[in-house]
Design a protein around this motif. Sequence first.
Motif, PDB file in Angstrom:
ATOM      1  N   ALA A 133       0.828  -1.205   0.000  1.00 24.74           N
ATOM      2  CA  ALA A 133       0.000   0.000   0.000  1.00 24.74           C
ATOM      3  C   ALA A 133       0.865   1.259   0.000  1.00 24.74           C
ATOM      4  O   ALA A 133       0.574   2.236  -0.680  1.00 24.74           O
ATOM      5  CB  ALA A 133      -0.926  -0.005   1.223  1.00 24.74           C
ATOM      6  N   ARG A 134       1.951   1.203   0.761  1.00 28.06           N
ATOM      7  CA  ARG A 134       2.861   2.360   0.848  1.00 28.06           C
ATOM      8  C   ARG A 134       4.283   1.827   0.848  1.00 28.06           C
ATOM      9  O   ARG A 134       4.656   1.063   1.736  1.00 28.06           O
ATOM     10  CB  ARG A 134       2.578   3.185   2.108  1.00 28.06           C
ATOM     11  N   LEU A 135       5.062   2.245  -0.130  1.00 26.67           N
ATOM     12  CA  LEU A 135       6.407   1.692  -0.287  1.00 26.67           C
ATOM     13  C   LEU A 135       7.351   2.269   0.750  1.00 26.67           C
ATOM     14  O   LEU A 135       7.420   3.483   0.958  1.00 26.67           O
ATOM     15  CB  LEU A 135       6.940   2.000  -1.681  1.00 26.67           C
ATOM     16  N   ASP A 136       8.066   1.378   1.429  1.00 27.49           N
ATOM     17  CA  ASP A 136       9.127   1.766   2.346  1.00 27.49           C
ATOM     18  C   ASP A 136      10.434   1.714   1.561  1.00 27.49           C
ATOM     19  O   ASP A 136      10.858   0.648   1.118  1.00 27.49           O
ATOM     20  CB  ASP A 136       9.173   0.804   3.541  1.00 27.49           C
ATOM     21  N   LEU A 137      11.072   2.872   1.370  1.00 30.43           N
ATOM     22  CA  LEU A 137      12.252   2.939   0.520  1.00 30.43           C
ATOM     23  C   LEU A 137      13.399   2.107   1.076  1.00 30.43           C
ATOM     24  O   LEU A 137      14.183   1.522   0.313  1.00 30.43           O
ATOM     25  CB  LEU A 137      12.690   4.394   0.348  1.00 30.43           C
ATOM     26  N   ASP A 138      13.520   2.045   2.402  1.00 25.72           N
ATOM     27  CA  ASP A 138      14.588   1.235   2.995  1.00 25.72           C
ATOM     28  C   ASP A 138      14.363  -0.248   2.700  1.00 25.72           C
ATOM     29  O   ASP A 138      15.293  -0.973   2.339  1.00 25.72           O
ATOM     30  CB  ASP A 138      14.645   1.462   4.516  1.00 25.72           C
ATOM     31  N   GLN A 139      13.124  -0.693   2.867  1.00 26.91           N
ATOM     32  CA  GLN A 139      12.814  -2.095   2.597  1.00 26.91           C
ATOM     33  C   GLN A 139      13.004  -2.418   1.115  1.00 26.91           C
ATOM     34  O   GLN A 139      13.510  -3.484   0.757  1.00 26.91           O
ATOM     35  CB  GLN A 139      11.382  -2.414   3.020  1.00 26.91           C
TER      36      GLN A 139
END
Length: 733
Positions: free
Chosen positions: A361-367
């Motif tokens: 739903a919302r991209l985590d840039l670190d992940q």
Amino acid sequence: MNKLFFNQSLTGLTAFAVALLGSSSPVVSAAIPVGGGSSMMLVGGGDLDKTAPSNFGQSQKIAQIGQRGELYILGPGDRVQVDIFNVPEYSGGNGQHRVLADGTLNLPLLPGPIFVQGLTLQQAARQISEQYRPFLTNPIVTLSLLEPRPINIAVAGEVNRPGSYSLTPVGLGNTGGGGAIQVPTLTRALQAAGGVTQSADIRNVQIRSATGAGGSFDLSRLSQQAALGEDIPVRDGDSIFVPPLTSLTPQQASQLAITSFSGDQTRPVNITVVGEVNRPGPYIVTRVDQTGGVLTVSRAIQTAGGLTGAADVQNVKVQRLTQTGIAQTINLNLLGLVRGTDLSQDVVLAPGDTIVVPTVARLDLDQAAEIANTSLAGDPTRPLNIAITGEVNRPGSYTVQRIDDKGGQLGLITVTRALQTAGGITQSADIRRIQVRRPTRQNTEQVINVDLWQLLQAGDLKQDIILGQNDTIVVPTSTNVNTAELAQLAVTSFAGDSTRPLNIAITGEVNRPGSYTMQRLDDEGGQLGVVTVTRALQTAGGITQTADIRRIQVRRPTREGTEQIIDVNLWQLLQAGDLNQDVILDQNDTIVVPTAEIVDLTETAQIGAANFSPAIIRVNVVGEVTKPGVVEVPPNTSLNQALLAAGGLNQLRAKTQEVELIRLNPNGTISRRTLELDFSQELNENNNPSLRPNDVIVVGRSRIAALSDTLSTVFSPVTNILGVFRVLQLFGF
């Protein structure tokens, strides 16, 4: 849970000891050879059953499932050994018999067959002893199982091949009854049925005998604690049911897959991978790869081309349909697998499994950066198809290679590398609001906001996100122009080709207005540096003396079809050294230098000395000066200085009170001014103005010089005639 132990044993000597103690009942014994070479003896006769020691192990499970401690029920096909104490002619080799199809034994001396089908060895031995009593005194009968018949069982539930099976005991006993026979056990029955599925509840395996007695057994204790008591022997006519688990954890699934009764590990498996993978669809995959690794979720994802950049790795699901039609779901968090903190998330798959990788739903840039550098991210050599629009020099679609011509890997494709491929950003780009638009498998679009200014200022590498297949990069136009930031943008790695010529236009108060192609390399290939406003003004011959350097404008076309206006104050550059005012130019920029409404003569010297003013200007000085003609002087030179540069006035002939200044204006008109001449005056517009290129200074004749010239013109013919007469006189005429 109750346990069933088959450790009841008694040697033949025990039976003899009982007989010697004077038991009034016939003594019988029954023995079955078991694995390991020992015989399992069951002794009966008189009240012996009531006084048997506790190591006969009658447990609650035995009560549930029948006298399974007696181990074996006779039936057609069994080969048995009958030994009668002290009657060798009916014992040994003469005592071997096979149970007939009707369930009977034909024994010597007896008048008819004895029905033993359905009896245990002990029960059959007692019946044989009773039949011999009329013919023998106190017969002591020992009955041993030499060769068990194949047993028929049924296996249902969570096994790979449910159905009925015929199991043959492994190993055959010898005539002495000491041979090792391994009676089929519960796990062997499951193996015969193809092993349990990954949905099996092995903690509650159920067995029901032909008589209807039943019990449940926990095979997880066998696999984890080596509790052999759970792996009980099975009997002819047993029905085994393996129920499905109501819920399944990753740990349970992984433990179940590596047991000896979990099925053929080499059998190809049909699986389906859907969602955020590069090649979703059904696959037939071998359960064991070349390195011996089993088929797990991570291997299945790799087979499907790896995860897309929109994958939600924390909510991956394995959907499994049991043999009984029950749907199971295993929830996985592959982030734990990637970080190496929870390897149990890499679940071993079963035939028919479906792996669902949802869209985040919302991209985590670190992940996203973590996942991109793992084997789950797909083939690192596969070209990437992307599109780049907005404020870049060459917008369009691109296929970006990830290996070079020699096969070496070029690394991951990031936003900055993609911008370089598109010729770099323009100077109108708003790098704080770049967007990466990523299509998902749900036919939606995921929007990832990227702030490259944060990358430049704070070194935040996560802003330089790794791109996925079919990503689109949108570089918007900046609404507010910050000249200080423009200078930093121009020297970034994603600012475009620093060697590419620049096409610009310069209008207004410059000496040579027009369009220009500014080279950024010299003739030898050396870089000339960035193209700024002042360098462009120099190329256009410099500013004129009437230029308003406080209100210069750079007009920049954008990809949106609008025009961006950047205000430039070069006076601020001269006074305060504000280099931000010397704006770095971009492709197709136009510089507009307006005309000053009021010229401040106190500033002219400083402006004239600037590098964006021409080094010299040419003016014409004509008339009564010592050296009339074209004079080269610095910009903003005053009229008096130009007269002095022409050698000064001809004192005998010049009109010293006034001069005339003729000027060609930018609008094509000509202006003429008569100025009082006063060499003591400083620069001023009234009688000592600053000159412009191509100005003409006319120094007139004085009245005496004009009269002399007139008289000379009038008397010139007479003077010429008199001159002829003088010549004739010289020759004697």
